[in-house]
Design an enzyme around this catalytic site. Structure first.
Site, PDB file in Angstrom:
ATOM      1  CD1 TRP A 134     -31.359   0.181 -12.270  1.00 31.18           C
ATOM      2  CD2 TRP A 134     -32.414  -0.683 -14.035  1.00 31.18           C
ATOM      3  NE1 TRP A 134     -32.097   1.171 -12.839  1.00 31.18           N
ATOM      4  CE2 TRP A 134     -32.752   0.673 -13.923  1.00 31.18           C
ATOM      5  CE3 TRP A 134     -32.966  -1.434 -15.081  1.00 31.18           C
ATOM      6  CZ2 TRP A 134     -33.616   1.307 -14.809  1.00 31.18           C
ATOM      7  CZ3 TRP A 134     -33.828  -0.802 -15.955  1.00 31.18           C
ATOM      8  CH2 TRP A 134     -34.147   0.547 -15.823  1.00 31.18           C
ATOM      9  CG  HIS A 135     -34.856  -4.905 -15.544  1.00 28.77           C
ATOM     10  ND1 HIS A 135     -33.739  -5.186 -16.290  1.00 28.77           N
ATOM     11  CD2 HIS A 135     -35.599  -4.088 -16.313  1.00 28.77           C
ATOM     12  CE1 HIS A 135     -33.821  -4.566 -17.461  1.00 28.77           C
ATOM     13  NE2 HIS A 135     -34.936  -3.897 -17.497  1.00 28.77           N
ATOM     14  N   GLY A 136     -34.994  -5.482 -10.907  1.00 28.30           N
ATOM     15  CA  GLY A 136     -35.684  -5.916  -9.690  1.00 28.30           C
ATOM     16  C   GLY A 136     -35.001  -7.146  -9.120  1.00 28.30           C
TER      17      GLY A 136
END
Lengths: 385, 78
Positions: A320-322
């Site tokens: 989700w952060h990347g």
């Protein structure tokens, strides 16, 4: 214009919110004027060109159609397939925004705050599935919740039903004065955290590490601890702004931090760090996963179910952060720490080898601190450069 | 066994501690008796033993925090 990034932003916001404060202290409803403030601030944030205004509009329309459609559907039927399909469609823009950069095309799906807005939208679909949202919601209610500007860029991630209670509430003058006082207090504490402490750590220490450290090991060690502190003060400062401005608008947005560096163990840490995100994953991923496994009796072993739940949660949180190596490793690292702690806690419940008492609490806090800082070191991406 | 006793029995089983049967206003989350994993266990047991379906999203730690509060909420959902 990035929210809370410049004093100009605060000055404009202060002027715009002056009527809100006057209305509030007189006990008048805030919502009508707040709509005006929201439109002006959103225009200010997204008019720069680089923030993806059109993607935001398309995203919002898509979510509105999905949510409203699903609520009408759910009033008569309840198929799991439709629920999973709707949830998938709701997170599809987020998935696209993470994948597109790898396909070497223009990242048209992305806009400022997409990760956070997606969570607010999916959450409404999940609560509708659970029968907690039964009545059709108006476009005003949905847009107002999803595009609530104080928290649009990086959270905290509020819950619809909680938000709605505050939004509909008419604060008495005394109640509002209390909110206003707390809000202003938070904003000023935010200045201290983000623009003084965070800024100082970054520009006087981290930027000069080449001269301060004497060797590779000391460089990386110093970087690890200073980056961890910088990350906290920067993000906690931002959150104080977001929550403080929310309070002034009569909305008590949830907190994100509760003294994370005095956590006694890694589980405790995730109840104290980026709380609105970790609680979102806890409630909508971990607990649902465990519930499904238990109800369907797919996996009987308790340890295995909880560990698989942690692995799923933290890998998802990482991605989700990347979709970059440091975030995936960061997620995997925390998954590992949580499962290891899970085994330890279970073992200690039986054998009671870990002594209790003040001294051991301090030892636990110190160990957790280093474990957590190493996690932020991975998160920073520095070891992969 | 009346309804409240049944509820307390389920909570005590899941928490693996009989203290909840004595102290009805004890905050079971603050006391460290229940974590998110055990919470799910509790919800499954409510459904299996009492026939009351509590959605996970309904279970808010602020309003489902003590044996008394849990009994009240379950009474509302019965």
């Amino acid at each position: 214009m990035t929210p809370y990034s410049s004093f100009l932003f605060f000055i404009i916001l202060g002027i715009l919110l002056l009527p809100t404060m006057i209305l509030g202290t007189m006990g008048k409803p805030l919502r009508y004027y707040n709509v005006f403030v929201s439109i002006v601030v959103l225009a200010m944030i997204f008019s720069g060109g680089g923030e993806g205004f059109y993607s935001l509009v398309i995203f919002t329309i898509l979510q509105l159609v999905l949510i409203k459609g699903y609520i009408s559907y759910r009033q008569t039927k309840n198929s799991s397939l439709v629920f999973y399909l709707m949830s998938l469609l709701s997170i599809l823009p987020l998935i696209l925004s993470k994948i597109l950069p790898f396909l070497a095309v223009d990242n048209w799906a992305s806009f400022l705050g997409i990760s956070y807005l997606t969570f607010r939208a999916v959450q409404i679909i999940i609560e509708t599935r659970d029968g907690l949202i039964k009545q059709q919601l108006s476009i005003y209610q949905l847009v107002n919740f999803m595009l609530f500007y104080p928290t649009i860029s990086s959270g905290p991630i509020d819950r619809f039903r909680r938000f709605q209670k505050d939004e509909e509430k008419r604060w008495t003058p005394d109640e509002y004065k209390e909110l206003l006082y707390k809000g202003i207090n938070k904003i000023f504490l935010g200045f201290l955290y983000k623009f003084i402490i965070g800024y100082a750590i970054n520009s006087y220490f981290i930027m000069n590490l080449d001269y301060i450290a004497d060797g590779r090991v000391s460089y990386h060690l110093l970087y690890m601890y200073s980056y961890s502190l910088y990350l906290f003060f920067d993000f906690a400062g931002y959150t104080l702004f977001a929550v403080g401005v929310s309070y002034i608008m009569g909305i008590r947005s949830p907190e994100n931090f509760n003294k994370p560096f005095i956590s006694r163990n890694i589980k405790d840490f995730w109840n104290r760090w980026h709380m609105s995100l970790s609680f979102w994953f806890r409630d909508y991923v971990f607990m649902r996963f465990v519930f499904l496994m238990k109800k369907k009796k797919w996996i009987q072993n308790k340890m295995l179910v909880s560990n698989l739940g942690y692995i799923l949660l933290f890998l998802l949180m990482g991605v989700w952060h990347g979709l970059a190596i440091q975030y995936i490793v960061y997620g995997a690292y925390h998954a590992l720490m949580m499962t290891a702690f899970n085994f330890f806690e279970n073992w200690n419940k039986k054998h009671k080898r870990w002594p209790t008492g003040k001294f051991m609490t301090v030892v636990s806090i110190v160990i957790t601190f280093h474990v957590v800082c190493f996690g932020f070191y991975l998160f920073s991406g520095r070891p992969f450069q | 066994m009346d309804f409240k006793e049944k509820v307390l029995q389920v909570i005590a089983e899941v928490c693996e501690d009989d203290v909840v049967k004595e102290e009805h206003d004890l905050d079971i989350f603050e006391a460290g008796l229940l974590d998110s994993f055990a919470t799910v266990e509790l919800l499954v047991q409510f459904e299996e033993q009492l026939g009351i379906n509590v959605p996970i999203t309904e279970f808010d730690r602020d309003t489902w925090n003590t044996p008394n509060a849990i009994t009240d909420r379950l009474n509302e959902l019965k």
